[in-house]
Design an enzyme around this catalytic site. Structure first.
Site, PDB file in Angstrom:
ATOM      1  N   GLU A 176      -8.150  12.185   0.383  1.00  0.00           N
ATOM      2  CA  GLU A 176      -7.225  12.951   1.234  1.00  0.00           C
ATOM      3  C   GLU A 176      -6.995  14.361   0.683  1.00  0.00           C
ATOM      4  O   GLU A 176      -5.864  14.763   0.382  1.00  0.00           O
ATOM      5  CB  GLU A 176      -5.886  12.217   1.368  1.00  0.00           C
ATOM      6  CG  GLU A 176      -6.039  10.857   2.010  1.00  0.00           C
ATOM      7  CD  GLU A 176      -4.730  10.158   2.352  1.00  0.00           C
ATOM      8  OE1 GLU A 176      -4.726   9.344   3.267  1.00  0.00           O
ATOM      9  OE2 GLU A 176      -3.714  10.431   1.698  1.00  0.00           O
ATOM     10  N   GLU A 367      -9.751   4.292   5.500  1.00  0.00           N
ATOM     11  CA  GLU A 367      -8.395   3.732   5.333  1.00  0.00           C
ATOM     12  C   GLU A 367      -7.771   3.580   6.697  1.00  0.00           C
ATOM     13  O   GLU A 367      -7.824   4.507   7.514  1.00  0.00           O
ATOM     14  CB  GLU A 367      -7.485   4.665   4.515  1.00  0.00           C
ATOM     15  CG  GLU A 367      -7.707   4.651   3.047  1.00  0.00           C
ATOM     16  CD  GLU A 367      -6.656   5.455   2.281  1.00  0.00           C
ATOM     17  OE1 GLU A 367      -5.479   5.480   2.705  1.00  0.00           O
ATOM     18  OE2 GLU A 367      -7.026   6.069   1.264  1.00  0.00           O
TER      19      GLU A 367
HETATM   20  C1  BGP Z   1      -2.994   7.060   1.795  1.00  0.00           C
HETATM   21  C2  BGP Z   1      -3.489   6.971   0.380  1.00  0.00           C
HETATM   22  C3  BGP Z   1      -3.517   5.621  -0.218  1.00  0.00           C
HETATM   23  C4  BGP Z   1      -2.549   4.654   0.357  1.00  0.00           C
HETATM   24  C5  BGP Z   1      -2.250   4.793   1.810  1.00  0.00           C
HETATM   25  C6  BGP Z   1      -1.044   4.019   2.294  1.00  0.00           C
HETATM   26  O1  BGP Z   1      -2.316   8.249   1.977  1.00  0.00           O
HETATM   27  O2  BGP Z   1      -4.805   7.478   0.283  1.00  0.00           O
HETATM   28  O3  BGP Z   1      -3.569   5.733  -1.595  1.00  0.00           O
HETATM   29  O4  BGP Z   1      -1.645   4.097  -0.466  1.00  0.00           O
HETATM   30  O5  BGP Z   1      -2.074   6.125   2.193  1.00  0.00           O
HETATM   31  O6  BGP Z   1       0.114   4.684   1.919  1.00  0.00           O
HETATM   32  P1  BGP Z   1       1.320   3.971   1.228  1.00  0.00           P
HETATM   33  O7  BGP Z   1       0.779   3.282   0.041  1.00  0.00           O
HETATM   34  O8  BGP Z   1       2.249   5.044   0.893  1.00  0.00           O
HETATM   35  O9  BGP Z   1       1.857   3.021   2.242  1.00  0.00           O
END
Ligand code: BGP
Length: 473
Positions: A176, A367
């Site tokens: 990201e 993701e």
């Molecule tokens: C993205 C990241 C991840 C991840 C995901 C979910 O922004 O790349 O590392 O964790 O989001 O977010 P969160 O864990 O805050 O729910």
């Protein structure tokens, strides 16, 4: 007669899950690993960093993937994964980040992970830097604000390609990368508090990351022709809150801030709108001729996370909502998760089309998923979670991926976020769960770390086994 692309997943479509080292591995100080910024971020991005590791930081032990990787990968294989995305902890390989020689014990760990994946026929998809800059680089150099980071990253990348390049064919340079504008410490290892950071320093840091990313692509293309390098960005379709042209223009500006990173990655130069923004905001970037040459090494594919969409408006009285690092204005037509992230499956089709139309590069969804509170229950004597809400979320998003494929978009694969429960990036909680596999660990750190298959485990196995044919429109 031209035949339209059928609404089905192509043969060879890659199915799997995605993780990050700092959110799963634990073993934060074992086998020579140095501290990373995550080891001093016990609350994620919702609170300032601490001076050192504190016992309330769940990431120090996380879900102990460092010792349980074989068991976990076997569970992924049971679901039929053909790909597994994970990151390499930079501070396992270079504990401080600026050493000359790597830490052999750290390298050996990922050999073992790759052996295990190979055993099960699962392709690795590796993120080189996922929110885990070595702490020393943050404290001594202010992370990516410093140009010296490019050299440290280059050394790290050369070690990774040399060691694993024969068995890892797909690499992502930065997780990201466009999040650096919103979360400078987590994303860019920038120790200066966000409020004290001058816009020039922030965009200079972004520029250094873009150069480092293109350098990784150049190294791969020059020396390791089998390697494919992709960028990884947060995708966030932004809708105008009203048809007022002022709102549409506000969307265009918000889109630009977001898309600039992949525009540079795919075109090799800064777009005109970015140059105008820099000029009008007094941002003077140090861009050398050598930088320009490096940036011309464009990526082989574009990968992205997708969780939600946002609205934008020119009306300053409208409140910002919760979101995946980027706050926006809530959309009155959409429901939200327990953490306020609005659920919008159609937005995924929109973004796939937008990216394909804009860059014409193969796309990889690396993701996507629902963070939710789960309850461990007993069904027929077996401990499980009845997570129909997660099944619905994922089903509805995958149906939209299939629609985008029918639109002619070249989508190569899908890795859902957190196939096994892990520590949240934004809040550092365990209770924000994404997995098909439940991990017995609580927000207070208690729990046995035992793994349990949720209802969604069998559901995802069927989706993969039928190459998406079992999805319900
Ligand atoms: C993205 C990241 C991840 C991840 C995901 C979910 O922004 O790349 O590392 O964790 O989001 O977010 P969160 O864990 O805050 O729910």
């Amino acid at each position: 007669m031209i035949t339209p692309t059928p609404a089905s997943f192509p043969d060879g479509f890659l199915w799997g899950g995605a993780t990050a080292a700092n959110q799963i591995e634990g073993a934060y100080d074992q086998d020579g690993k140095g501290l990373s910024i995550q080891d001093v971020m016990p609350r994620g991005i919702v609170a300032p960093r601490t001076q050192g590791p504190t016992p309330d930081n769940l990431k120090l032990e996380a879900i102990d993937f460092y010792h349980r990787y074989a068991e976990d990968i076997a569970l992924f294989a049971e679901m039929g994964f053909s790909v597994f995305r994970f990151s390499i902890a930079w501070s396992r390989i270079f504990p401080n980040g600026d050493e000359e020689t790597p830490n052999e014990a750290g390298l050996a760990f990922y050999d073992r992970v790759l052996d295990e994946l190979e055993k099960h026929g699962i392709e690795p998809l590796v993120t080189i830097s996922h929110y885990e800059t070595p702490l020393h680089l943050a404290e001594t150099y202010d992370g990516w604000v410093s140009r010296e980071m490019i050299g440290f990253y280059e050394r790290y990348v050369r070690v990774l390609f040399e060691r694993y390049g024969h068995r890892v064919k797909r690499w992502l340079t930065f997780n990201e990368i466009n999040s650096v504008l919103h979360a400078p410490l987590m994303s860019g290892g920038i120790n200066t508090p966000k409020d004290d950071l001058a816009p020039s320093a922030l965009f200079q840091a972004a520029h250094h990351e873009l150069v480092a990313s293109a350098l990784a692509t150049r190294i791969a293309h020059e020396t390791y022709p089998d390697i494919q390098v992709g960028c990884m960005v947060i995708s966030m379709p932004i809708y105008p809150l009203t048809p007022d042209p002022a709102d549409v223009l506000a969307v265009m500006h918000a889109d630009h801030a977001n898309l600039m990173f992949s525009d540079v990655h795919t075109r090799g130069t800064y777009p005109g709108y970015a140059l105008r923004y820099f000029r009008e905001h007094g941002i003077e970037l140090d861009v050398t001729d050598a930088d320009r040459e490096i940036l011309a090494n464009t990526v082989d594919f574009v990968s992205f996370s997708y969780y939600m969409s946002l609205c934008e408006t020119a009306d300053p009285t409208k409140a910002a909502g919760e979101g995946n690092l980027m706050g926006g204005v809530p959309n009155p037509h959409l429901p939200a998760s327990e953490w306020g992230w609005q659920i919008d499956p159609v937005g995924l089709r929109v973004v796939l089309n937008q990216f394909w139309d804009r860059w014409g590069k193969p796309l990889f969804i690396v993701e996507n998923g629902l963070g939710a509170k789960d309850e461990l229950v007993e069904v027929d004597g077996v401990r499980t979670v009845v997570d129909d809400y997660r099944i619905t979320y994922l089903n509805d998003h995958l149906v939209q991926v299939r629609e985008a494929i029918a639109d002619g978009v070249d989508v190569r694969g899908y890795t859902s976020w957190g196939p096994i429960d892990l520590v949240s990036a934004s809040t550092a909680q365990m209770s924000k769960r994404y997995g098909f596999i439940y991990v017995d660990r609580n927000d207070d750190g208690t729990g046995t770390l035992a793994r349990y298959r949720k209802k969604s485990f069998a559901w995802y196995a069927e989706v993969i086994g039928t190459n998406g044919a079992s999805l319900v429109p």
